[in-house]
Write a protein that holds these residues in place. Sequence first.
Motif, short mmCIF file in Angstrom:
data_model
loop_
_atom_site.label_atom_id
_atom_site.label_comp_id
_atom_site.label_asym_id
_atom_site.label_seq_id
_atom_site.Cartn_x
_atom_site.Cartn_y
_atom_site.Cartn_z
N ALA A 95 -8.24 -11.13 -0.80
CA ALA A 95 -8.80 -12.41 -0.36
C ALA A 95 -7.76 -13.53 -0.39
O ALA A 95 -8.12 -14.70 -0.29
N TRP A 96 -6.48 -13.19 -0.55
CA TRP A 96 -5.43 -14.19 -0.43
C TRP A 96 -5.39 -14.67 1.01
O TRP A 96 -5.60 -13.87 1.92
N PRO A 97 -5.21 -15.93 1.30
CA PRO A 97 -4.72 -17.03 0.44
C PRO A 97 -5.82 -17.87 -0.21
O PRO A 97 -5.56 -18.98 -0.66
N PHE A 98 -7.05 -17.33 -0.27
CA PHE A 98 -8.15 -18.10 -0.86
C PHE A 98 -8.34 -17.79 -2.34
O PHE A 98 -9.30 -18.23 -2.96
N HIS A 99 -7.42 -17.01 -2.91
CA HIS A 99 -7.40 -16.72 -4.34
C HIS A 99 -5.96 -16.57 -4.76
O HIS A 99 -5.10 -16.20 -3.96
N GLN A 100 -5.67 -16.86 -6.02
CA GLN A 100 -4.32 -16.70 -6.54
C GLN A 100 -3.84 -15.27 -6.31
O GLN A 100 -4.57 -14.32 -6.60
N PRO A 101 -2.64 -15.07 -5.78
CA PRO A 101 -2.16 -13.71 -5.52
C PRO A 101 -1.91 -12.95 -6.81
O PRO A 101 -1.54 -13.54 -7.84
N LEU A 102 -2.10 -11.64 -6.76
CA LEU A 102 -1.86 -10.81 -7.94
C LEU A 102 -0.37 -10.69 -8.22
O LEU A 102 0.07 -10.67 -9.37
N TYR A 103 0.42 -10.60 -7.14
CA TYR A 103 1.87 -10.47 -7.28
C TYR A 103 2.56 -11.55 -6.44
O TYR A 103 1.94 -12.20 -5.61
N GLY A 104 3.85 -11.71 -6.66
CA GLY A 104 4.63 -12.62 -5.84
C GLY A 104 4.51 -14.06 -6.27
O GLY A 104 4.00 -14.38 -7.35
N PRO A 105 4.99 -14.98 -5.41
CA PRO A 105 4.95 -16.41 -5.73
C PRO A 105 3.54 -16.88 -6.05
O PRO A 105 2.60 -16.60 -5.30
N GLN A 106 3.37 -17.59 -7.14
CA GLN A 106 2.04 -18.02 -7.58
C GLN A 106 1.72 -19.42 -7.06
O GLN A 106 1.60 -20.38 -7.82
N THR A 107 1.59 -19.52 -5.75
CA THR A 107 1.21 -20.79 -5.15
C THR A 107 -0.29 -21.01 -5.31
O THR A 107 -1.06 -20.04 -5.40
N THR A 146 -11.73 -18.16 9.54
CA THR A 146 -10.32 -17.83 9.65
C THR A 146 -10.13 -16.80 10.74
O THR A 146 -11.01 -16.04 11.06
N ALA A 147 -8.96 -16.78 11.32
CA ALA A 147 -8.60 -15.73 12.28
C ALA A 147 -7.15 -15.36 11.99
O ALA A 147 -6.75 -15.36 10.85
N LEU A 148 -6.37 -15.08 13.00
CA LEU A 148 -4.99 -14.68 12.79
C LEU A 148 -4.07 -15.53 13.65
O LEU A 148 -4.44 -15.98 14.72
N VAL A 149 -2.86 -15.72 13.17
CA VAL A 149 -1.86 -16.45 13.94
C VAL A 149 -1.49 -15.62 15.16
O VAL A 149 -1.62 -14.40 15.16
N GLN A 150 -1.05 -16.27 16.22
CA GLN A 150 -0.63 -15.52 17.41
C GLN A 150 0.48 -14.55 17.05
O GLN A 150 1.40 -14.86 16.30
N GLN A 151 0.38 -13.35 17.60
CA GLN A 151 1.33 -12.31 17.28
C GLN A 151 2.61 -12.46 18.07
O GLN A 151 2.65 -13.10 19.11
N TYR A 170 -0.51 -16.68 8.73
CA TYR A 170 -1.69 -17.25 9.39
C TYR A 170 -1.38 -18.57 10.10
O TYR A 170 -2.29 -19.21 10.61
N GLY A 171 -0.12 -18.96 10.11
CA GLY A 171 0.28 -20.18 10.78
C GLY A 171 1.79 -20.25 10.90
O GLY A 171 2.51 -19.40 10.38
N LYS A 172 2.27 -21.26 11.59
CA LYS A 172 3.71 -21.43 11.76
C LYS A 172 4.38 -21.68 10.41
O LYS A 172 3.78 -22.22 9.49
N ASN A 173 5.64 -21.27 10.32
CA ASN A 173 6.47 -21.49 9.12
C ASN A 173 5.99 -20.71 7.91
O ASN A 173 6.31 -21.06 6.77
N ALA A 174 5.20 -19.64 8.11
CA ALA A 174 4.73 -18.83 6.99
C ALA A 174 5.88 -18.05 6.36
O ALA A 174 6.83 -17.67 7.03
N TYR A 175 5.78 -17.84 5.07
CA TYR A 175 6.74 -17.01 4.34
C TYR A 175 6.02 -16.46 3.11
O TYR A 175 4.89 -16.90 2.81
N PRO A 176 6.59 -15.48 2.39
CA PRO A 176 5.88 -14.89 1.25
C PRO A 176 5.39 -15.95 0.26
O PRO A 176 6.17 -16.76 -0.24
N GLY A 177 4.09 -15.95 0.03
CA GLY A 177 3.49 -16.93 -0.87
C GLY A 177 2.98 -18.17 -0.19
O GLY A 177 2.31 -19.00 -0.80
N TYR A 178 3.29 -18.32 1.12
CA TYR A 178 2.84 -19.48 1.88
C TYR A 178 2.23 -18.99 3.18
O TYR A 178 2.89 -18.34 3.99
N ALA A 179 0.94 -19.28 3.39
CA ALA A 179 0.20 -18.73 4.53
C ALA A 179 0.60 -19.35 5.85
O ALA A 179 0.30 -18.80 6.91
#
Length: 272
Positions: free
Chosen positions: A176-188, A9-14, A242-251
């Motif tokens: 370790a999100w998004p590779f584990h269920q998040p502790l808070y927020g949307p439970q995707t 993994t890396a990071l989405v363009q800033q 980490y990609g286009k169209n990201a929003y809270p709970g969606y990487a």
Amino acid sequence: MCLGERRLTALVQQPPLVLTYHKGALLQGDLLVNVVWYGHFTAVQRSIVGDFIASLSQKGKEKSPAVSSWWELTEEYSAKAGRPSTTNVLLGKQVVDEKCSLGKSLKRTQIKDLAAKAVAFNGITLVLTSKDVAVEGFCMSSCGLHDSAPLAKGLKEKFAYIWVGNSETQCPGQCAWPFHQPLYGPQTPPLVAPNGDVGVDGMIINIASLLAGTVTNPFGNGYFQGAATAPMEAASACPGMYGKNAYPGYAGDLLVDSASGASYNANGVNGR
């Protein structure tokens, strides 16, 4: 997933540069990264981290999108400061402290002591703690940090260091999100980790972010916004994206390996 198909993994363009330059030093040129392994890490786990570091400067040798293309964005900060330069990241010496010489419950001041075991001149010391090592503030306020310390007692010259912990058994939902269920927020549903190791793949995300912050603000007077004691730095302005169209709970819209189902957004060396 077999070793030849693992992804990093890396990071989405800033977004465009918005950080303020405070006229301090930046890390440039050939940048040595020495690693201190504190606690037990398998050979495979060490190779995942080593390959990520090697991927940062392998321009033109990886399939697109490449880890090295993301890393080139850090050079834009140098250019904006009037110091155009290529930053070539090189894996340096590695120190293994598998028996945990300072114990398995560390204060943050002890991270500096561990970093001093592998000082990297004009470089960075990377301290990594295993999943059974507790560090002050880990999981409660941070997944890692970067700082600096004098090269020796009484000297003004400093070296930069980073610490990142393996959160697999302590707080994977936070570090370790998004590779584990998040502790808070949307439970995707969590994504499949690219290297099949939730803890270490989470570490790669945090190592990447902290490397960018360290290179562009190594001693607290480089690029940042806000208070110097709690700065917003390069790669920290868009956490969880980490990609286009990201929003809270969606990487974000990531690539998916057809064989393993693992999600990733950049290609590295050795088929990562």
